[in-house]
Scaffold this active site. Structure first.
Site, short mmCIF file in Angstrom:
data_model
loop_
_atom_site.label_atom_id
_atom_site.label_comp_id
_atom_site.label_asym_id
_atom_site.label_seq_id
_atom_site.Cartn_x
_atom_site.Cartn_y
_atom_site.Cartn_z
N GLU A 1 -1.52 6.38 1.29
CA GLU A 1 -3.00 6.85 2.28
C GLU A 1 -3.66 7.63 1.90
O GLU A 1 -3.05 9.22 3.03
CB GLU A 1 -2.31 6.85 3.64
CG GLU A 1 -1.78 4.86 4.05
CD GLU A 1 -1.22 5.00 5.25
OE1 GLU A 1 -1.28 5.91 5.79
OE2 GLU A 1 -1.04 3.89 5.48
N GLU B 1 0.34 -2.90 2.55
CA GLU B 1 0.87 -2.55 4.43
C GLU B 1 0.18 -3.57 5.07
O GLU B 1 -0.78 -3.17 5.60
CB GLU B 1 0.92 -1.63 4.55
CG GLU B 1 2.18 -0.19 3.79
CD GLU B 1 2.16 1.16 4.57
OE1 GLU B 1 1.96 1.28 5.62
OE2 GLU B 1 1.91 1.79 3.79
#
Ligand code: AHR
Length: 563
Positions: A233, A367
């Site tokens: 991220e 994820e």
């Protein structure tokens, strides 16, 4: 109190980062356009749902026909889509996996035996570690050798990080459960040199100083690192980077962080996974476009094999849905939201197709899962939630989406493995319980590396409280032994469904299966009642080549058909 504050700022930081990214992508006006678009979608959606709810046919007594054509087998369902994620977060690693060699809890070199035995049965193909957000603040040298460096874990509760579970312990854990390493590099606060040296430490066979240090720490042979995540991220907790800035980092890390394991040079090469999008909206499309365009124009000196994508079923930030003690409306809302995964995968796959029509780059959903409000009384920074029958249905729906996109989605990691978010396993000191999600992963083991077989059906819809969902979901696949496997989810929490499966391309001789259901949509397994949600055998009939069975409401069923 301090934890609560830390967590609140964490949650605020998430929404803020996501919004900041939206503003960056188009100088601010995109946010407004996106809000307007959402409003008009909501209006349209509500109108559609009202129409559907009032005109939906009553299908309860109807037999649903499913057709599977084995001769039209498609892509391989990569076993890596059943990957998991173990972050240094709450009791995910410490207590969940690692108790230390001196613990009274039975362990092998500090790793819990009960958790290892449970995970072995899932044939976990890969484990992503050490983060998550934690990964971009992880310094691998803190976690090797006899003297560990004690640090803090500012992302997750601000607690002490003892670093007693480091590289060697992670690799030992993988050996014990029979899985492969997906190591996430620290691109946010580390350096290319630090990352490159980590790989030398792990993979070099020649007697370099770092390889000798690994040997001195108990492992003379090089480790295998199957997958390398270049950041996590990076658009938010991984460093708030723009796509261009991230791309400059990606190229550097891809170039200099090398795997030296002799067994991974020609065959079983390490696959490099770049940071990808965190949603389906246009700003995330820009991210995917930028990375994939760079990939198309790459030079010989860097490469990537996968593009990561993160998507949680959350409905809204901060997560506020209860993980237990909810009713049918929340069941339907969460499942409606989880089906957005289809749109997300389709949109990003379409962008990837433009720059990589041969589908060399995998979409790696590393994820995914449900993210609910923390359990009352738990440390909010530890992301502890219950795992109910709803999560089992949710897991099946997502795995089926990945399977239908098997040509592009070749890896995925549910968040997370033990005690955190949509966990497989929950522990409390010496106690352990397997969650409904665990059982779904167990039932899906036969789909690992099986060949996708298209299934068609029209089962109508299930509607509740202005929320409409497809009533059934199903996938099928052929395993290497020539057996056909089929999964059918009955989303409807009230009505059973009779199904009849017509098979083209094989003559069914016998069939067997098991089903996972429970009395309530929020039924859970607890330390006191472990088997409230556990699979049970189901009766499957085969007559004149046709397979028939009855699906319980709110159930996940897997059958195998012998020809
Ligand atoms: O899984 C919890 C967190 O969610 C991860 O650390 C981060 O990557 C994501 O935002």
């Amino acid at each position: 109190m301090q934890f609560a504050l830390t967590y609140k700022s964490q949650a605020a930081a998430y929404s803020q980062n996501r919004n900041l990214f939206a503003m960056w992508s188009s100088g601010g006006w995109f946010v407004k356009r996106s809000i307007l678009r959402r409003c008009s979608h909501a209006l349209l959606f509500n109108l559609t749902l009202t129409t559907m709810a009032t005109t939906a046919p009553v299908v309860a007594a109807q037999k649903v026909l499913l057709s599977a054509d084995v001769s039209r087998a498609g892509a391989k369902i990569d076993r890596n889509i059943f990957g998991q994620f173990a972050e240094h977060l709450g009791h995910g690693v410490y207590e969940g996996i690692w108790v230390g060699p001196d613990s009274t809890i039975p362990n092998t070199r500090g790793i819990r035996n009960d958790v290892v035995a449970a995970l072995k049965a899932l044939k976990v193909p890969n484990v992503r570690w050490p983060g998550g957000c934690f990964g971009d603040e992880y310094h691998w040298r803190d976690g090797i050798g006899p003297q560990r460096v004690i640090t803090l874990n500012p992302n997750w509760g601000g607690v002490i990080e003892p670093n007693s579970f480091g590289t060697n312990e992670f690799m030992d854990f993988l050996d014990q459960i029979g899985s492969e390493a997906y190591v996430s590099l620290n691109v946010g606060s580390g350096t290319p040199r630090e990352a490159a040296e980590w790989l030398v430490y792990m993979t070099a066979a020649q007697p370099t100083t770092l390889a000798k240090e690994r040997a001195a720490n108990g492992h003379p042979a090089p480790y295998k690192v199957g997958y390398l995540g270049i950041g996590n991220e990076s658009w938010a907790c991984g460093g708030n980077m723009t796509p261009d800035y991230y791309l400059s980092q990606l190229k550097i890390y891809s170039r200099f962080v090398r795997n030296f394991n002799p067994a991974q040079q020609d065959k079983q090469q390490m696959l490099k996974i770049a940071v990808g999008p965190g949603g389906s909206e246009t700003e995330w499309g820009y991210w995917t476009e930028a990375v994939m365009k760079a990939y198309e124009n790459r030079q010989w000196s860097w490469d990537m094999d996968g593009l990561s994508m993160h998507s949680y079923t959350v409905v809204r930030w901060p997560p506020s849905f209860k993980s237990v003690g909810f009713g049918e409306t929340e069941y339907a809302q969460i499942l409606k939201t989880t089906l957005d995964m289809e749109d997300l995968v389709s949109k990003h796959s379409a962008i990837m197709d433009k720059y990589d029509p041969q589908k060399k780059v995998a979409l790696v959903v590393d994820e995914w899962g449900a993210w609910y409000a923390p359990l009352p009384g738990s440390n909010p920074g530890f992301l502890v939630q219950q795992n109910s029958l709803r999560d089992a249905v949710l897991a099946a729906l997502n795995l089926n989406i990945f399977a239908r996109h098997a040509d592009r989605v070749r890896m995925a990691n549910i968040a997370q493995m033990v005690n955190v978010l949509q966990a497989m396993i929950m522990t409390d000191k010496e106690k352990m319980v397997l969650t409904p999600t665990y059982y779904v992963f167990k039932m899906y083991v036969p789909f690992q590396d099986a060949t996708f077989v298209p299934v068609s059906f029209d089962a109508g819809t299930y509607a509740h409280d202005n929320i409409t969902l497809p009533r059934l979901d199903a996938i099928a696949a052929n395993d290497k032994a020539g057996r056909l496997w089929m999964e059918v989810t009955n989303v409807d929490p009230n009505e059973p469904v009779e199904i009849e499966v017509n098979l083209a391309g094989i003559t069914a001789k016998s069939a067997a299966g098991e089903t996972l259901t429970a009395p309530k949509v929020d039924s859970v397994n607890t330390f006191a009642a472990r088997n409230t949600v556990a699979p049970k055998p189901i009766s499957v009939k085969v007559q004149s080549g046709k397979v028939t069975l009855k699906l319980e409401p709110k159930s996940v069923t897997v059958i195998s058909v012998e020809q």
